[in-house]
Design a protein around this motif. Structure first.
Motif, PDB file in Angstrom:
ATOM      1  N   GLU A   1      52.771 -16.188 -52.161  1.00 54.15           N
ATOM      2  CA  GLU A   1      52.426 -16.729 -50.851  1.00 54.15           C
ATOM      3  C   GLU A   1      52.206 -15.581 -49.879  1.00 54.15           C
ATOM      4  O   GLU A   1      52.945 -14.599 -49.863  1.00 54.15           O
ATOM      5  N   ARG A   2      51.169 -15.676 -49.077  1.00 53.52           N
ATOM      6  CA  ARG A   2      50.929 -14.657 -48.057  1.00 53.52           C
ATOM      7  C   ARG A   2      51.988 -14.762 -46.958  1.00 53.52           C
ATOM      8  O   ARG A   2      52.514 -15.849 -46.693  1.00 53.52           O
ATOM      9  N   THR A   3      52.283 -13.639 -46.321  1.00 57.88           N
ATOM     10  CA  THR A   3      53.160 -13.701 -45.154  1.00 57.88           C
ATOM     11  C   THR A   3      52.470 -14.496 -44.053  1.00 57.88           C
ATOM     12  O   THR A   3      51.234 -14.599 -44.021  1.00 57.88           O
ATOM     13  N   LEU A   4      53.265 -15.062 -43.156  1.00 57.72           N
ATOM     14  CA  LEU A   4      52.740 -15.974 -42.152  1.00 57.72           C
ATOM     15  C   LEU A   4      51.613 -15.347 -41.338  1.00 57.72           C
ATOM     16  O   LEU A   4      50.599 -15.998 -41.055  1.00 57.72           O
ATOM     17  N   ASP A   5      51.771 -14.086 -40.977  1.00 55.49           N
ATOM     18  CA  ASP A   5      50.759 -13.439 -40.133  1.00 55.49           C
ATOM     19  C   ASP A   5      49.511 -13.030 -40.910  1.00 55.49           C
ATOM     20  O   ASP A   5      48.512 -12.625 -40.318  1.00 55.49           O
TER      21      ASP A   5
END
Length: 593
Positions: A82-86
């Motif tokens: 999963e990509r980081t939120l930013d």
């Protein structure tokens, strides 16, 4: 060899796939080097997935990624994170995840493309796009349109099959029976000096299928016409062709409307009204100047003969004496069109053989122009009422032979609507045009011609005019028009051998021509033919309108240019003399002056 068979496509991975081991294969879309980490956008026709090459995780894979270039074909094995939120990308379907690459295989390298594949905003000349069409399709826009085309074909097959229509293929090599556009001819090696013709449509075959008792037929049929091209026409095209027995237009038309509604809903999620408008051919020509009017805006034509006949304007009077007509349109709010703008429109109608464009503006309740003085106050008021002119409006008037006047004002109406943004977007106005003339007159050959084709049945109530006044006869034909484009046409067919022969004779086909071109067909009709009718929808043109383009080449995988050339294959091309010799053909060389 590394396993390049995909576990997922490049548009399918989502956040819930986090932790999954995957194999992806595709093209390098973009490469970004962030000083250690290298990011690759991997592309296939389903979408994009971001790949991550981390030297800390896998130095060997990272070393390969440093060499990758645009359009190389690669296959990777990796795991989804999963990509980081930013770092999430809401504009991308796969924007919540990325794939950390554990292994990579280069399947194919690529030369630098002649134009950008990853940036569709960069305009590319159409000739270059056609020369490298396979690369143009990769860019995505054409591919999306081809997907809509596929959906349209699949939807059509399902819809018609559910209603009892059988898909039956008809021959590509047939008989030349020129009645309209020129045939593409194919020489026969087995029968020297003889030729097949590629079908302009499956017209005769589908009627013969009705004679054969097949009752309901359809085909997504390739067709070929050797004619002058334009943006919405190709020398080879595809039509949705259908025919049915023991039916009338009132039965067929709702089936077609249902098909159109289903196509728009299934392919583009667009709801279309349950029934379409209908106008007669005569009203279309009177109000719009053509038989395929764009109904999305007003600005209809009005005939002014009776009003201008009493004026002293010699230009109009001369045309009336020569059998011409005077028609006009009212441009709402058009008084802001400058003299230069009027000159531009005058030059525009000149392309259609019109020598001048008369105009008047309505300002403060009064008509003004350099020709108003030729009209009495009463005639000016009649013009105002006939054309429904209000303050701030502009009148354009054309005087010429009826066909030229209609053609010029039709095109002028469309041009002004486009210039003044009068055409609403995402609007679809369907129209059935009916009661066409059965014949028109060919002054060059001094004979009647079929308005559509010679197999179209006349309206029963007009049959008595066949010998006395055939030009007044109306046909049982019907065209389907959408936003100013003819997207389909058909008719009730002639099912009487005697009537069909008489129609051929009216077209001045000699007994020899009848026997050579249509003898087999007349004989077939004599063996018990059911009443039947049909229609053909232009698949290419429909998909063109479904996808919002005005260029038919955008919806065809490998189209021709407007000069009927294939820039990719570089054809038509010369063939070796041996091939010509086998066909018994010699080519006369053009003499050099």
């Amino acid at each position: 060899m590394f396993n390049f068979v995909r576990t997922h496509d490049c548009g399918s991975l989502r956040q819930e796939d986090t932790g999954t081991s995957v194999i992806l294969s595709g093209w390098v879309h973009r490469r970004r080097d962030h000083g250690g980490l290298i990011f690759i956008d991997l592309r296939d026709r389903y979408g994009l997935t971001q790949l991550v090459f981390d030297p800390e995780t896998n130095a060997a894979a990272h070393a390969v990624s440093e060499k990758l270039r645009s359009e190389w074909v690669i296959s990777i094995q990796g795991h989804v994170i999963e990509r980081t939120l930013d770092m999430k990308n809401p504009k991308l379907a796969t924007g919540d995840i990325e794939v950390v690459v554990d292994h990579i295989e280069v399947l194919s390298t690529a030369k630098t493309p002649p134009f950008s594949i990853c940036d569709e905003s960069i305009e590319v000349h159409e000739e270059l796009r056609l020369k490298y069409r396979y690369l143009d399709i990769r860019r995505g826009d054409v591919a999306e349109k081809l997907i809509v085309r596929h959906k349209a074909m699949l939807t059509t097959r399902n819809y018609l099959s559910q209603r009892g229509f059988l898909e039956i293929s008809t021959p590509i090599l047939g008989k030349s029976t020129p009645e309209g556009a020129r045939d593409y001819l194919v020489p026969s090696r087995v029968h020297p000096g003889s030729f097949y013709a590629l079908p302009q449509s499956p017209q005769i075959f589908k009627q013969l299928l009705m004679v054969a008792g097949m009752d309901r037929y359809f085909q997504i049929a390739p067709c070929f016409r050797d004619e002058d091209l334009r943006a919405d026409r190709q020398p080879e095209f595809t039509q949705i062709d259908l025919e049915m027995s023991f039916a009338t237009p009132d039965i067929l038309i709702p089936i077609i409307e249902g098909l159109i509604q289903t196509l728009f809903k299934e392919c583009c999620s667009i709801e279309i009204p349950s029934s379409f408008e209908t106008l007669s051919h005569a009203i279309c020509m009177e109000k719009y100047g053509c038989d395929r009017p764009d109904m999305r805006f007003e600005m209809t034509l009005s005939t002014l003969d009776d009003i201008v006949a009493g004026s002293s304007f010699s230009v109009f009077l001369d045309q009336l004496r020569e059998g011409g007509t005077v028609k006009g349109i009212c441009v709402k709010g058009g008084s802001d069109i400058t003299r230069k703008g009027i000159e531009t429109y005058t030059e525009f109608v000149g392309r259609f053989g019109i020598n001048g464009l008369a105009w008047m503006k309505m300002q403060e309740g009064t008509l003004t122009s350099n020709i108003v003085k030729f009209f009495t106050p009463e005639q000016q008021q009649q013009l105002i009422e006939r054309l429904q002119v209000e303050n701030g409006d502009l009148i354009f008037m054309v005087a010429d032979q009826k066909s030229s006047t209609n053609q010029a004002l039709d095109h002028l109406r469309r041009r002004i609507a486009k210039d003044r943004n009068l055409i609403p977007s995402n609007t679809y106005r369907f129209l059935w045009v009916r009661d066409f003339p059965l014949f028109n007159w060919n002054p060059d050959e001094q004979r009647l011609e079929s308005e559509h084709h010679p197999f179209t049945s006349p309206l029963p109530e007009d049959l008595h005019l066949l010998d006395s006044d055939p030009l007044k006869m109306r046909s049982s034909g019907y065209d389907l028009v959408l936003n100013g484009y003819e997207v389909g046409g058909g008719s009730q067919r002639i099912h009487s051998s005697e009537l069909q022969q008489k129609i051929f004779e009216k077209l001045k086909l000699t007994p020899e021509e009848l026997k050579t071109k249509f003898g087999f067909f007349l004989e077939a009709l004599s063996f018990g033919t059911p009443p039947h009718l049909g229609l053909a929808l232009g698949l290419d043109r429909l998909v063109m309108l479904l996808t919002g383009t005005d260029n038919i080449r955008d919806v065809i995988a490998f189209p021709k240019t407007q000069k009927a050339s294939d820039l990719m294959l570089e054809c038509p091309s010369l063939v070796v003399k041996k091939q010509l010799h086998e066909l018994g053909i010699s080519v006369e060389e053009e003499k050099k002056h």
